[in-house]
Design a protein around this motif. Structure first.
Motif, PDB file in Angstrom:
ATOM      1  N   THR A  52       0.376  -0.800  -0.074  1.00  0.00           N
ATOM      2  CA  THR A  52      -0.068  -0.177   0.108  1.00  0.00           C
ATOM      3  C   THR A  52       0.696   1.379   0.184  1.00  0.00           C
ATOM      4  OG1 THR A  52      -1.837  -1.050   1.478  1.00  0.00           O
ATOM      5  CG2 THR A  52      -1.651   1.356   1.235  1.00  0.00           C
ATOM      6  N   GLY A  53       1.877   1.107   0.560  1.00  0.00           N
ATOM      7  CA  GLY A  53       3.447   2.666   0.928  1.00  0.00           C
ATOM      8  C   GLY A  53       3.638   2.285  -0.990  1.00  0.00           C
ATOM      9  N   ASN A  84      -7.717  -3.483  -6.722  1.00  0.00           N
ATOM     10  CA  ASN A  84      -6.920  -4.285  -6.730  1.00  0.00           C
ATOM     11  C   ASN A  84      -6.765  -5.294  -5.484  1.00  0.00           C
ATOM     12  OD1 ASN A  84      -5.777  -1.748  -4.817  1.00  0.00           O
ATOM     13  ND2 ASN A  84      -3.906  -1.788  -4.950  1.00  0.00           N
ATOM     14  N   LYS A  85      -7.057  -4.786  -4.230  1.00  0.00           N
ATOM     15  CA  LYS A  85      -7.644  -5.478  -2.974  1.00  0.00           C
ATOM     16  C   LYS A  85      -8.115  -6.118  -2.171  1.00  0.00           C
ATOM     17  CE  LYS A  85      -4.427  -3.290  -1.426  1.00  0.00           C
ATOM     18  NZ  LYS A  85      -3.112  -4.187  -1.642  1.00  0.00           N
ATOM     19  N   LEU A  86      -9.227  -6.788  -3.727  1.00  0.00           N
ATOM     20  CA  LEU A  86      -9.899  -7.682  -3.840  1.00  0.00           C
ATOM     21  C   LEU A  86      -9.361  -9.289  -3.350  1.00  0.00           C
ATOM     22  CD1 LEU A  86     -13.141  -8.307  -3.891  1.00  0.00           C
ATOM     23  CD2 LEU A  86     -12.991  -8.127  -6.451  1.00  0.00           C
ATOM     24  N   PRO A  87      -8.670  -9.887  -4.144  1.00  0.00           N
ATOM     25  CA  PRO A  87      -8.417 -10.362  -3.914  1.00  0.00           C
ATOM     26  C   PRO A  87      -7.801 -10.884  -2.699  1.00  0.00           C
ATOM     27  CG  PRO A  87      -6.476  -9.926  -5.527  1.00  0.00           C
ATOM     28  CD  PRO A  87      -7.936  -8.515  -5.432  1.00  0.00           C
ATOM     29  N   SER A  88      -7.474  -9.347  -2.216  1.00  0.00           N
ATOM     30  CA  SER A  88      -7.071 -10.107  -0.896  1.00  0.00           C
ATOM     31  C   SER A  88      -7.726 -10.320   0.296  1.00  0.00           C
ATOM     32  CB  SER A  88      -6.678  -8.382  -0.143  1.00  0.00           C
ATOM     33  OG  SER A  88      -4.964  -8.400  -0.391  1.00  0.00           O
ATOM     34  N   LEU A 148      -7.515   4.450  -3.422  1.00  0.00           N
ATOM     35  CA  LEU A 148      -7.839   4.055  -1.720  1.00  0.00           C
ATOM     36  C   LEU A 148      -8.739   3.707  -0.668  1.00  0.00           C
ATOM     37  CD1 LEU A 148      -4.905   5.744  -0.226  1.00  0.00           C
ATOM     38  CD2 LEU A 148      -4.181   3.590  -1.517  1.00  0.00           C
ATOM     39  N   THR A 149      -9.808   4.250  -1.533  1.00  0.00           N
ATOM     40  CA  THR A 149     -11.369   3.148  -0.779  1.00  0.00           C
ATOM     41  C   THR A 149     -11.246   2.119  -0.711  1.00  0.00           C
ATOM     42  OG1 THR A 149     -12.109   5.586  -1.153  1.00  0.00           O
ATOM     43  CG2 THR A 149     -14.063   2.968  -0.817  1.00  0.00           C
ATOM     44  N   ASP A 150     -10.717   1.231  -1.559  1.00  0.00           N
ATOM     45  CA  ASP A 150     -10.574  -0.713  -1.626  1.00  0.00           C
ATOM     46  C   ASP A 150      -9.507  -1.091  -0.629  1.00  0.00           C
ATOM     47  OD1 ASP A 150      -8.566   0.290  -3.251  1.00  0.00           O
ATOM     48  OD2 ASP A 150      -8.763  -2.012  -4.376  1.00  0.00           O
ATOM     49  N   ASN A 151      -8.203  -0.315  -0.228  1.00  0.00           N
ATOM     50  CA  ASN A 151      -7.429  -0.455   0.553  1.00  0.00           C
ATOM     51  C   ASN A 151      -8.552  -0.232   2.535  1.00  0.00           C
ATOM     52  OD1 ASN A 151      -6.168   0.105  -1.745  1.00  0.00           O
ATOM     53  ND2 ASN A 151      -4.947   0.202  -0.504  1.00  0.00           N
ATOM     54  N   ALA A 152      -9.332   1.027   2.374  1.00  0.00           N
ATOM     55  CA  ALA A 152      -9.497   0.788   3.691  1.00  0.00           C
ATOM     56  C   ALA A 152     -10.973  -0.245   3.557  1.00  0.00           C
ATOM     57  CB  ALA A 152     -10.472   2.484   3.395  1.00  0.00           C
ATOM     58  N   TYR A 153     -11.675  -0.731   2.699  1.00  0.00           N
ATOM     59  CA  TYR A 153     -12.846  -1.721   3.159  1.00  0.00           C
ATOM     60  C   TYR A 153     -11.454  -2.599   3.945  1.00  0.00           C
ATOM     61  CZ  TYR A 153     -16.708   0.303   1.638  1.00  0.00           C
ATOM     62  OH  TYR A 153     -18.082   1.631   0.690  1.00  0.00           O
ATOM     63  N   TYR A 199      -7.196  12.874   0.925  1.00  0.00           N
ATOM     64  CA  TYR A 199      -7.753  11.385   1.007  1.00  0.00           C
ATOM     65  C   TYR A 199      -6.263  10.625   1.470  1.00  0.00           C
ATOM     66  CZ  TYR A 199      -6.110   9.827  -3.373  1.00  0.00           C
ATOM     67  OH  TYR A 199      -5.912   9.494  -4.880  1.00  0.00           O
ATOM     68  N   GLU A 200      -5.455  11.023   0.951  1.00  0.00           N
ATOM     69  CA  GLU A 200      -3.582   9.994   1.206  1.00  0.00           C
ATOM     70  C   GLU A 200      -3.444  10.214   3.231  1.00  0.00           C
ATOM     71  OE1 GLU A 200      -1.289  11.016  -1.676  1.00  0.00           O
ATOM     72  OE2 GLU A 200      -2.107   9.373  -2.878  1.00  0.00           O
ATOM     73  N   LYS A 201      -3.739  11.527   2.826  1.00  0.00           N
ATOM     74  CA  LYS A 201      -3.386  11.879   4.178  1.00  0.00           C
ATOM     75  C   LYS A 201      -4.395  11.311   5.231  1.00  0.00           C
ATOM     76  CE  LYS A 201      -1.185  16.174   3.891  1.00  0.00           C
ATOM     77  NZ  LYS A 201      -1.215  18.211   3.947  1.00  0.00           N
ATOM     78  N   GLU A 202      -5.535  10.859   4.932  1.00  0.00           N
ATOM     79  CA  GLU A 202      -6.560  10.076   6.097  1.00  0.00           C
ATOM     80  C   GLU A 202      -6.321   8.832   5.921  1.00  0.00           C
ATOM     81  OE1 GLU A 202     -10.716  11.508   4.878  1.00  0.00           O
ATOM     82  OE2 GLU A 202      -9.815  13.364   4.369  1.00  0.00           O
ATOM     83  N   TYR A 203      -5.643   8.601   5.112  1.00  0.00           N
ATOM     84  CA  TYR A 203      -5.669   7.167   4.779  1.00  0.00           C
ATOM     85  C   TYR A 203      -4.462   6.726   5.380  1.00  0.00           C
ATOM     86  CZ  TYR A 203      -4.507   2.205   3.002  1.00  0.00           C
ATOM     87  OH  TYR A 203      -4.084   1.247   2.893  1.00  0.00           O
TER      88      TYR A 203
END
Length: 226
Positions: A74-75, A178-182, A137-142, A102-106
């Protein structure tokens, strides 16, 4: 066991030529052998328990390493995005080079998780999703919101969050998935741990079918092939 020993004693005595002393010696040897076998059985059972404990510890360490890998990836995604923006010139460069809100918030939410401030991280990820429903980054947040719920012991909510990510990706409601497989992998583990092997296999097969070149596919293949 006592009945067997009496039977053995009877058979030996019936053979003739066997003294009581010899009989007692044979019985003591049999008892000694039984004791040795019972001791071996206890040792084997103790070794089995230790092996199971080591397997559990290895599984936990592997899960932690995978989460660390996700964080690192992610980083890297954020840094890659910023590096791409720096290639722009002129006024657009000045406008885009600064990190987006949004990057800061995440990153703030992720930092709270890394500090193991789980309840604060949970609230921050929920707030991020509400305020930023359409960002890369919304999918990362989920994904990480589900991880937080899981670490808090709320498996049902973790499952619900990852299933929501899956549904939103299927409906095309997110900018990036892109985080769906995870998320698939996390769901498979939930079902596997709960004993629902059929459901777990369904999600391992989804990874192989939809993301055959992903890191998660390598893990899923070992599970399906067992």
């Amino acid at each position: 066991m006592v009945r067997k020993l009496f039977l053995l004693a009877f058979l030996i005595s019936s053979c003739g030529g066997v003294t009581q002393e010899e009989l007692n010696f044979k019985l003591s040897q049999i008892n000694k052998r039984i004791t040795q076998l019972e001791e071996q059985q206890r040792k084997i059972e103790a070794q089995q328990i230790k092996i199971e404990e080591r397997v559990d510890a290895l599984s936990q360490n592997l899960a932690s390493l995978r989460l660390e890998l996700e964080e690192t990836k992610t980083g890297g995604e954020i840094h890659h995005r910023r590096a791409t923006e720096e290639l722009k010139t002129g006024e657009q460069l000045a406008k885009d080079s600064a990190p987006k809100d949004y990057e800061k918030e995440y990153q703030e939410a992720l930092n709270l998780y890394n500090l193991r401030q789980l309840n604060q991280a949970k609230d921050k990820f929920i707030e991020f999703i509400k305020n930023n429903p359409q960002t890369p980054l919304t999918d990362n947040a989920y994904l990480w919101l589900g991880v937080v719920y899981r670490d808090l012991g709320d498996i049902k909510r973790a499952e619900a969050v990852w299933r929501t990510l899956e549904e939103k990706c299927k409906r095309g409601e997110l900018v990036d998935c892109n985080k769906l497989p995870s998320a698939y992998l996390q769901l498979a583990r939930i079902y596997e741990n709960s004993g629902d092997t059929a459901k777990a296999k369904e999600y391992y097969e989804k990874i192989l079918r939809e993301f055959p070149l992903s890191d998660e596919a390598n893990i899923a293949k070992t599970k399906v092939d067992r």
